[in-house]
Design a protein around this motif. Structure first.
Motif, PDB file in Angstrom:
ATOM      1  N   ILE A 279      37.198  22.707  -9.620  1.00 57.06           N
ATOM      2  CA  ILE A 279      37.103  20.258  -9.437  1.00 57.06           C
ATOM      3  C   ILE A 279      36.107  19.898  -8.960  1.00 57.06           C
ATOM      4  CG2 ILE A 279      39.072  18.887  -9.109  1.00 57.06           C
ATOM      5  CD1 ILE A 279      41.286  21.011  -8.507  1.00 57.06           C
ATOM      6  N   ILE A 280      36.088  19.172 -10.185  1.00 54.53           N
ATOM      7  CA  ILE A 280      34.271  18.597  -9.124  1.00 54.53           C
ATOM      8  C   ILE A 280      34.311  17.245  -9.311  1.00 54.53           C
ATOM      9  CG2 ILE A 280      31.929  17.892  -9.627  1.00 54.53           C
ATOM     10  CD1 ILE A 280      31.865  20.964 -11.390  1.00 54.53           C
ATOM     11  N   VAL A 281      34.457  15.986  -8.525  1.00 56.58           N
ATOM     12  CA  VAL A 281      34.549  14.577  -8.140  1.00 56.58           C
ATOM     13  C   VAL A 281      33.625  13.607  -8.184  1.00 56.58           C
ATOM     14  CG1 VAL A 281      35.999  12.251  -6.988  1.00 56.58           C
ATOM     15  CG2 VAL A 281      37.091  14.789  -6.935  1.00 56.58           C
ATOM     16  N   HIS A 282      32.555  13.211  -9.162  1.00 55.57           N
ATOM     17  CA  HIS A 282      31.328  13.580  -9.672  1.00 55.57           C
ATOM     18  C   HIS A 282      31.075  11.312  -9.179  1.00 55.57           C
ATOM     19  CE1 HIS A 282      27.185  12.994 -10.566  1.00 55.57           C
ATOM     20  NE2 HIS A 282      27.501  12.496 -11.861  1.00 55.57           N
ATOM     21  N   CYS A 283      31.005  11.165  -7.683  1.00 58.35           N
ATOM     22  CA  CYS A 283      30.766  10.069  -6.589  1.00 58.35           C
ATOM     23  C   CYS A 283      29.385   9.991  -6.671  1.00 58.35           C
ATOM     24  CB  CYS A 283      32.089   9.990  -5.823  1.00 58.35           C
ATOM     25  SG  CYS A 283      33.940  10.641  -5.802  1.00 58.35           S
TER      26      CYS A 283
ATOM     27  N   SER B   5      23.854   2.687 -18.423  1.00 66.54           N
ATOM     28  CA  SER B   5      23.256   4.345 -17.207  1.00 66.54           C
ATOM     29  C   SER B   5      24.663   4.623 -17.430  1.00 66.54           C
ATOM     30  CB  SER B   5      22.452   4.039 -15.971  1.00 66.54           C
ATOM     31  OG  SER B   5      21.530   4.410 -16.095  1.00 66.54           O
ATOM     32  N   LYS B   6      25.794   3.895 -16.663  1.00 63.38           N
ATOM     33  CA  LYS B   6      26.475   4.286 -16.658  1.00 63.38           C
ATOM     34  C   LYS B   6      27.871   4.740 -17.600  1.00 63.38           C
ATOM     35  CE  LYS B   6      28.676   4.973 -12.757  1.00 63.38           C
ATOM     36  NZ  LYS B   6      28.624   5.728 -11.731  1.00 63.38           N
ATOM     37  N   LEU B   7      28.284   4.133 -18.807  1.00 67.28           N
ATOM     38  CA  LEU B   7      27.777   4.149 -20.081  1.00 67.28           C
ATOM     39  C   LEU B   7      27.748   5.466 -21.117  1.00 67.28           C
ATOM     40  CD1 LEU B   7      29.898   3.321 -22.369  1.00 67.28           C
ATOM     41  CD2 LEU B   7      28.610   2.185 -23.867  1.00 67.28           C
ATOM     42  N   ALA B   8      26.842   6.098 -20.854  1.00 68.58           N
ATOM     43  CA  ALA B   8      25.319   6.785 -20.777  1.00 68.58           C
ATOM     44  C   ALA B   8      26.264   7.589 -20.632  1.00 68.58           C
ATOM     45  CB  ALA B   8      24.448   6.453 -20.670  1.00 68.58           C
ATOM     46  N   ALA B   9      26.232   7.847 -19.078  1.00 70.04           N
ATOM     47  CA  ALA B   9      26.889   8.693 -18.487  1.00 70.04           C
ATOM     48  C   ALA B   9      28.314   9.377 -18.361  1.00 70.04           C
ATOM     49  CB  ALA B   9      26.726   9.047 -16.554  1.00 70.04           C
ATOM     50  N   GLU B  10      29.160   8.224 -18.806  1.00 72.66           N
ATOM     51  CA  GLU B  10      30.729   8.959 -19.590  1.00 72.66           C
ATOM     52  C   GLU B  10      30.844   9.673 -20.791  1.00 72.66           C
ATOM     53  OE1 GLU B  10      33.735   5.976 -20.014  1.00 72.66           O
ATOM     54  OE2 GLU B  10      32.392   3.995 -18.276  1.00 72.66           O
ATOM     55  N   ARG B  11      29.862   9.679 -21.601  1.00 76.17           N
ATOM     56  CA  ARG B  11      29.541  10.185 -22.572  1.00 76.17           C
ATOM     57  C   ARG B  11      29.632  11.057 -22.789  1.00 76.17           C
ATOM     58  NH1 ARG B  11      27.343   5.349 -26.651  1.00 76.17           N
ATOM     59  NH2 ARG B  11      29.159   3.992 -26.667  1.00 76.17           N
ATOM     60  N   ILE B  12      28.335  11.427 -21.807  1.00 75.50           N
ATOM     61  CA  ILE B  12      27.756  13.330 -21.288  1.00 75.50           C
ATOM     62  C   ILE B  12      29.367  13.890 -20.458  1.00 75.50           C
ATOM     63  CG2 ILE B  12      26.311  14.452 -19.439  1.00 75.50           C
ATOM     64  CD1 ILE B  12      24.270  11.852 -20.470  1.00 75.50           C
ATOM     65  N   VAL B  13      29.713  13.392 -19.872  1.00 74.75           N
ATOM     66  CA  VAL B  13      30.894  13.881 -19.031  1.00 74.75           C
ATOM     67  C   VAL B  13      32.058  14.050 -20.499  1.00 74.75           C
ATOM     68  CG1 VAL B  13      32.666  13.660 -18.026  1.00 74.75           C
ATOM     69  CG2 VAL B  13      30.421  13.005 -16.706  1.00 74.75           C
ATOM     70  N   ALA B  14      32.184  13.161 -21.562  1.00 70.50           N
ATOM     71  CA  ALA B  14      33.731  13.161 -22.399  1.00 70.50           C
ATOM     72  C   ALA B  14      33.338  14.238 -23.372  1.00 70.50           C
ATOM     73  CB  ALA B  14      33.680  12.064 -23.516  1.00 70.50           C
ATOM     74  N   ASP B  15      31.556  14.628 -23.397  1.00 68.86           N
ATOM     75  CA  ASP B  15      31.018  15.190 -24.586  1.00 68.86           C
ATOM     76  C   ASP B  15      30.705  16.920 -24.445  1.00 68.86           C
ATOM     77  OD1 ASP B  15      31.124  13.472 -26.393  1.00 68.86           O
ATOM     78  OD2 ASP B  15      29.136  12.542 -26.148  1.00 68.86           O
TER      79      ASP B  15
ATOM     80  N   LEU C 179      36.381  17.772 -14.200  1.00 73.65           N
ATOM     81  CA  LEU C 179      35.021  17.431 -13.806  1.00 73.65           C
ATOM     82  C   LEU C 179      35.923  15.289 -13.880  1.00 73.65           C
ATOM     83  CD1 LEU C 179      32.547  16.700 -12.926  1.00 73.65           C
ATOM     84  CD2 LEU C 179      32.114  16.868 -15.254  1.00 73.65           C
ATOM     85  N   VAL C 180      35.971  15.243 -12.364  1.00 71.55           N
ATOM     86  CA  VAL C 180      36.768  13.859 -12.376  1.00 71.55           C
ATOM     87  C   VAL C 180      35.427  12.835 -11.705  1.00 71.55           C
ATOM     88  CG1 VAL C 180      38.025  12.124 -11.135  1.00 71.55           C
ATOM     89  CG2 VAL C 180      39.375  14.137 -11.691  1.00 71.55           C
ATOM     90  N   TYR C 181      35.210  12.036 -13.198  1.00 71.30           N
ATOM     91  CA  TYR C 181      33.813  10.395 -13.000  1.00 71.30           C
ATOM     92  C   TYR C 181      34.415   9.436 -12.330  1.00 71.30           C
ATOM     93  CZ  TYR C 181      29.638   8.325 -13.667  1.00 71.30           C
ATOM     94  OH  TYR C 181      28.690   7.629 -13.733  1.00 71.30           O
ATOM     95  N   ILE C 182      33.595   9.133 -11.703  1.00 70.47           N
ATOM     96  CA  ILE C 182      34.033   7.155 -11.382  1.00 70.47           C
ATOM     97  C   ILE C 182      32.909   6.242 -12.477  1.00 70.47           C
ATOM     98  CG2 ILE C 182      32.241   7.418  -9.270  1.00 70.47           C
ATOM     99  CD1 ILE C 182      35.719   5.336 -10.090  1.00 70.47           C
ATOM    100  N   SER C 183      33.688   5.529 -13.208  1.00 76.78           N
ATOM    101  CA  SER C 183      32.774   4.748 -13.357  1.00 76.78           C
ATOM    102  C   SER C 183      32.520   3.244 -13.418  1.00 76.78           C
ATOM    103  CB  SER C 183      32.373   4.910 -14.931  1.00 76.78           C
ATOM    104  OG  SER C 183      31.259   3.902 -15.725  1.00 76.78           O
ATOM    105  N   VAL C 184      32.319   2.411 -14.588  1.00 70.73           N
ATOM    106  CA  VAL C 184      32.930   0.815 -13.659  1.00 70.73           C
ATOM    107  C   VAL C 184      32.745   0.181 -14.923  1.00 70.73           C
ATOM    108  CG1 VAL C 184      30.138   0.371 -14.878  1.00 70.73           C
ATOM    109  CG2 VAL C 184      30.980  -0.917 -13.117  1.00 70.73           C
ATOM    110  N   VAL C 185      34.363  -0.999 -14.205  1.00 69.25           N
ATOM    111  CA  VAL C 185      34.617  -1.914 -15.728  1.00 69.25           C
ATOM    112  C   VAL C 185      33.311  -2.580 -16.351  1.00 69.25           C
ATOM    113  CG1 VAL C 185      36.154  -3.972 -15.499  1.00 69.25           C
ATOM    114  CG2 VAL C 185      36.981  -2.258 -14.289  1.00 69.25           C
ATOM    115  N   GLY C 186      34.059  -2.537 -17.414  1.00 66.70           N
ATOM    116  CA  GLY C 186      32.890  -3.535 -19.029  1.00 66.70           C
ATOM    117  C   GLY C 186      31.321  -2.491 -18.998  1.00 66.70           C
TER     118      GLY C 186
END
Ligand SMILES: NC(=O)c1ccc[n+]([C@@H]2O[C@H](COP(=O)([O-])OP(=O)(O)OC[C@H]3O[C@@H](n4cnc5c(N)ncnc54)[C@H](OP(=O)(O)O)[C@@H]3O)[C@@H](O)[C@H]2O)c1
Length: 286
Positions: free
Chosen positions: A80-84, A137-147, A110-117
């Protein structure tokens, strides 16, 4: 004792950014839940003792997510990884290096923290990027995590009170305070976000979960006035019109989640506690 691979309860949970505002609260929450934690950081920070450095159940590893150095060793033996870990720039590169290592290591969650909006604030021009590139950057990172192929959970949170306070402290040094016209915020207590991340990390991968936002929406000027009042300062506040599509989205409230106002602690509660503990007094000279 060595973690037994395949037994998630026996392997340490990796918390990237476990020395940061949010990460250190996640580390504490996971320890309270009885889990061993491995903290990834670029270097030992002074003050690591308050994270329990040297205490049983917390191990520190050094690595740099911006370059990938040390990341394979950091993820080794964790399920388990929490990516803060994060910063003002380059979170997509950090995510890329992390997911590559996590995928090779066969991580389970993998648990990721991103930002509203971040999915509603367009980064369409150099002006947008210069002022609001963080959201892209946060949106791009989210997509990398999801893919990534690694089972994942992502939480969007609004700004933490700590960041709001730090911003207020910095800009209140100016004799006249310029603020972006029409901007509102719905900040939240980082401890409440950390508690939710702990719950998510100990659960099954859930994809994008409902946003987490603070209990109230404030005009930026009102957040600032609350701070100035708490420390006994007076400053003129001058609204400044910001150009670009991202600023327009902010004025339209793209950074808010009023239907997800789940935070309980208010800005006023936070200020009352934090300002007095920082020694900033309501008697301070204006
Ligand atoms: N602050 C907010 O209002 C807010 C709101 C929503 C979401 N978030 C997200 O929540 C996360 C944590 O925010 P925060 O405010 O707690 O951040 P923070 O206090 O600035 O801490 C950042 C952490 O990231 C680590 N880090 C930075 N660059 C790194 C790198 N290249 N390699 C390894 N570690 C690195 C730092 O560790 P060392 O310096 O020890 O290496 C530190 O522990 C970020 O992803 C942020 O985008 C923040």
């Amino acid at each position: 004792m060595q973690p037994r691979i395949g037994d998630a309860a026996a392997s340490p949970i990796l918390v990237t950014g476990g020395t940061g505002t949010l990460g250190r609260l996640v580390v504490a929450g996971l320890r309270d839940a009885g889990r061993d934690v491995r903290v990834l950081s670029r270097g030992r920070r002074q003050g690591g003792e308050d994270l329990g450095e040297g205490a049983t159940g917390i191990e520190f590893v050094t690595g740099d997510l911006a370059t990938g150095e040390g990341i394979e060793a950091a993820v080794d033996g964790t399920e388990i990884i929490v990516h803060c870990a994060g910063g003002a720039k380059g979170d997509e590169d950090k995510a890329r290096h992390l997911v590559r290592a996590a995928s090779r290591a066969g991580a389970h969650h993998l648990v990721y923290i991103s930002v509203v909006g971040d999915d509603r604030i367009p980064i369409a021009s150099g002006v947008d990027r210069a002022m609001f590139g963080y959201f892209g950057s946060k949106l791009a990172a989210e997509r990398i995590v999801a893919d990534s192929g690694v089972p994942w959970t992502t939480l969007h949170a609004t700004q933490f009170y700590d960041l709001t306070l730090m911003t207020a402290q910095q800009i209140a040094k100016l004799p006249v305070i310029p603020i972006p016209a029409g901007f509102r915020f719905q900040p939240i207590d980082a401890g409440e976000v950390a508690a939710r991340l702990v719950e998510l990390a100990l659960g099954t991968p859930a994809g994008l979960v409902p946003d987490m936002a603070g209990p109230r929406v404030y005009k930026m000027a009102d957040l600032l006035r609350g701070y100035l009042r708490a420390v006994g300062k007076r400053r003129p506040i001058i609204p400044v019109w910001l150009p670009g599509k991202a600023a327009r989205a902010f004025r339209a409230g793209a950074n808010l989640a009023p239907d997800r106002a789940v935070g309980r602690r208010t800005w006023e509660d936070f200020l009352a506690e934090r300002v007095s503990s920082l020694g900033e007094s309501s008697q301070a000279a204006a």
